[in-house]
Scaffold this motif. Structure first.
Motif, PDB file in Angstrom:
ATOM      1  N   GLU A 210       0.695  -0.991   0.319  1.00  0.00           N
ATOM      2  CA  GLU A 210       0.144  -0.087   0.295  1.00  0.00           C
ATOM      3  C   GLU A 210       1.190   1.340  -0.095  1.00  0.00           C
ATOM      4  OE1 GLU A 210      -4.459   1.416   1.773  1.00  0.00           O
ATOM      5  OE2 GLU A 210      -3.112   0.822   2.997  1.00  0.00           O
TER       6      GLU A 210
ATOM      7  N   ALA B  58      -4.486  -4.806 -10.714  1.00  0.00           N
ATOM      8  CA  ALA B  58      -5.823  -4.567  -9.930  1.00  0.00           C
ATOM      9  C   ALA B  58      -7.122  -5.306 -10.072  1.00  0.00           C
ATOM     10  CB  ALA B  58      -6.851  -3.807  -9.557  1.00  0.00           C
TER      11      ALA B  58
ATOM     12  N   HIS C  28      -9.635  -9.182  -9.077  1.00  0.00           N
ATOM     13  CA  HIS C  28     -11.040  -9.897  -8.900  1.00  0.00           C
ATOM     14  C   HIS C  28     -10.498 -11.361  -9.142  1.00  0.00           C
ATOM     15  CE1 HIS C  28     -12.835  -6.573  -6.892  1.00  0.00           C
ATOM     16  NE2 HIS C  28     -13.399  -6.358  -7.541  1.00  0.00           N
TER      17      HIS C  28
ATOM     18  N   VAL D 258      -9.814  -5.590  -3.047  1.00  0.00           N
ATOM     19  CA  VAL D 258      -9.277  -5.841  -4.812  1.00  0.00           C
ATOM     20  C   VAL D 258      -8.040  -6.243  -4.462  1.00  0.00           C
ATOM     21  CG1 VAL D 258      -8.008  -4.566  -6.602  1.00  0.00           C
ATOM     22  CG2 VAL D 258     -10.454  -3.447  -4.861  1.00  0.00           C
TER      23      VAL D 258
ATOM     24  N   ALA E 103      -3.835  -6.728  -5.585  1.00  0.00           N
ATOM     25  CA  ALA E 103      -2.600  -5.708  -6.256  1.00  0.00           C
ATOM     26  C   ALA E 103      -1.528  -6.747  -6.104  1.00  0.00           C
ATOM     27  CB  ALA E 103      -2.344  -4.405  -5.044  1.00  0.00           C
TER      28      ALA E 103
ATOM     29  N   TRP F 213      -2.063   2.071  -9.901  1.00  0.00           N
ATOM     30  CA  TRP F 213      -2.461   2.066  -9.440  1.00  0.00           C
ATOM     31  C   TRP F 213      -3.819   2.508  -8.945  1.00  0.00           C
ATOM     32  CZ3 TRP F 213      -4.472  -2.509  -7.243  1.00  0.00           C
ATOM     33  CH2 TRP F 213      -4.989  -2.545  -6.361  1.00  0.00           C
TER      34      TRP F 213
ATOM     35  N   ARG G  97      -7.543   0.200 -11.048  1.00  0.00           N
ATOM     36  CA  ARG G  97      -8.331   0.276 -10.351  1.00  0.00           C
ATOM     37  C   ARG G  97      -9.982   0.113 -11.388  1.00  0.00           C
ATOM     38  NH1 ARG G  97      -8.823   2.782  -5.128  1.00  0.00           N
ATOM     39  NH2 ARG G  97      -6.873   4.424  -6.142  1.00  0.00           N
TER      40      ARG G  97
ATOM     41  N   LEU H 267     -10.215  -1.635 -13.435  1.00  0.00           N
ATOM     42  CA  LEU H 267     -10.698  -3.183 -13.212  1.00  0.00           C
ATOM     43  C   LEU H 267     -12.728  -2.520 -13.700  1.00  0.00           C
ATOM     44  CD1 LEU H 267     -11.087  -5.693 -11.818  1.00  0.00           C
ATOM     45  CD2 LEU H 267     -10.824  -4.773  -9.598  1.00  0.00           C
TER      46      LEU H 267
END
Length: 344
Positions: free
Chosen positions: A137, A168, A170, A196, A198, A227, A231, A234
């Protein structure tokens, strides 16, 4: 240096021993040994089991005096010391000596901790895929300063001169399996962040994502921006298009910044929402919007192109759009993407 150590050992055995310890670790550092070699050599020097643990991996590297990995759960250390890198504690080193610690144990651990920090800075942590979520993060946070981000990336094992690819995802599979699949031969790190997955890698093959995985990709040089873009990408993935590059979205990416209330109130989106109650109609529209061709949509749907043509004509009337014209097809594509964002 050796002559000095011999002379000091004749005058003061403790001083001579201390210099020998310093020389021992200086030699290991010059030889650029890895963490297991450091632990193994330290166990031999200390004549007891020695251990190293990095907070980023959580794995204990322990060796006994005979040079073999120590088995079982590590006992309470007889002596320990923190591993510091840029004033940040990144791990611990310790000795498992039965009985009373020896005089030079503190010095030995101090030098071992310095050598371990130098090894981590040179090579990064052990070649594992899963990483400390807090470290990941920090590496991709938009709020991190340059120094903190550089330190985090170094601790994760990424060279400072290589561009970072950010995904990103799933995934129904564990993240380490996904990371290994898309980047089998280069450093790759993965961690779950706020629901999510990473994944960070120096190279990334989009064609190697396992079935069932959805991923948004970005190669923007700034990890924090990458990032955010990954996302966003995604959110535009679908079962038919599970892997989306942010750069491929172009102007469509701007839809992600539109407030949900504004999307929900749009007439075209409302029409798509009504259409979605009939899955076959939605699938037909999606295939046609994806391909822009009746024949290619028919191939995707395994139908005759004349059947798809009739469906598209009927869908156009339902939506109030001429889907055979560029303007109508563009509106349908935008409305379909906007509707998906409400459910992403």
């Amino acid at each position: 240096m050796e002559a000095l150590a011999v002379r000091l050992s004749q005058l003061d055995s403790q001083a001579g021993g201390a210099i020998r310890v310093v020389m021992f670790y200086d030699t290991l550092m010059r030889r650029r040994v890895d963490l297991p070699a450091l632990a193994r050599a330290s166990a031999g020097l200390a004549e007891c089991t020695a251990g190293i643990r990095l907070h980023g991996t959580g794995q204990a590297i322990r060796y006994t005096t005979d040079g073999r990995p120590a088995a079982g759960t590590p006992p309470t250390p007889s002596t320990s010391a923190p591993i510091l890198l840029d004033d940040e504690e990144i791990g611990t080193v310790w000795l498992e000596r039965p009985g009373t610690p020896r005089t030079l144990d503190d010095l030995l651990l101090d030098r071992l901790a310095i050598a371990a920090a130098a090894t981590v800075e040179r090579y990064g942590p052990a070649r594992t895929t899963m990483a400390d979520p807090a470290l990941v993060e920090l590496a991709i946070s938009a709020d991190a300063d340059d120094a903190a981000r550089a330190r985090a990336l170094r601790l994760l094992g990424f060279p400072p001169d290589l561009r970072l690819h950010v995904a990103a995802v799933h995934s129904p599979l564990p993240l380490d399996q996904v990371g290994t699949a898309i980047c089998p031969a280069r450093p790759v790190k993965a961690a779950p962040l706020a629901g999510v997955g990473a994944i960070l890698a120096t190279t990334l093959d989009p064609t190697r994502f396992p079935p069932g995985v959805r991923a948004g990709l970005s190669t923007t040089p700034d990890p924090g921006r990458a990032w955010r873009e990954a996302r966003t990408a995604l959110r535009f993935t679908t079962p038919r298009q599970p892997i989306v590059r942010y750069d491929d979205l172009g102007v469509v990416a701007l839809l992600a910044d539109v407030p949900h209330d504004a999307i929900r109130d749009n007439a075209d989106v409302t029409a798509i929402a009504a259409l979605a109650e009939t899955p076959d109609d939605l699938e037909t529209l999606d295939a046609y919007c994806t391909t822009g061709s009746l024949r290619r949509a028919a191939d995707l749907l395994h139908l005759h192109h004349s059947s798809v043509a009739r469906r598209i004509d009927q869908l156009g009337k339902t939506l109030g759009l001429d889907l055979t014209q560029p303007a109508g097809l563009t509106r349908a594509r935008l409305a379909l993407n906007a509707w998906r964002l409400l459910h992403a």
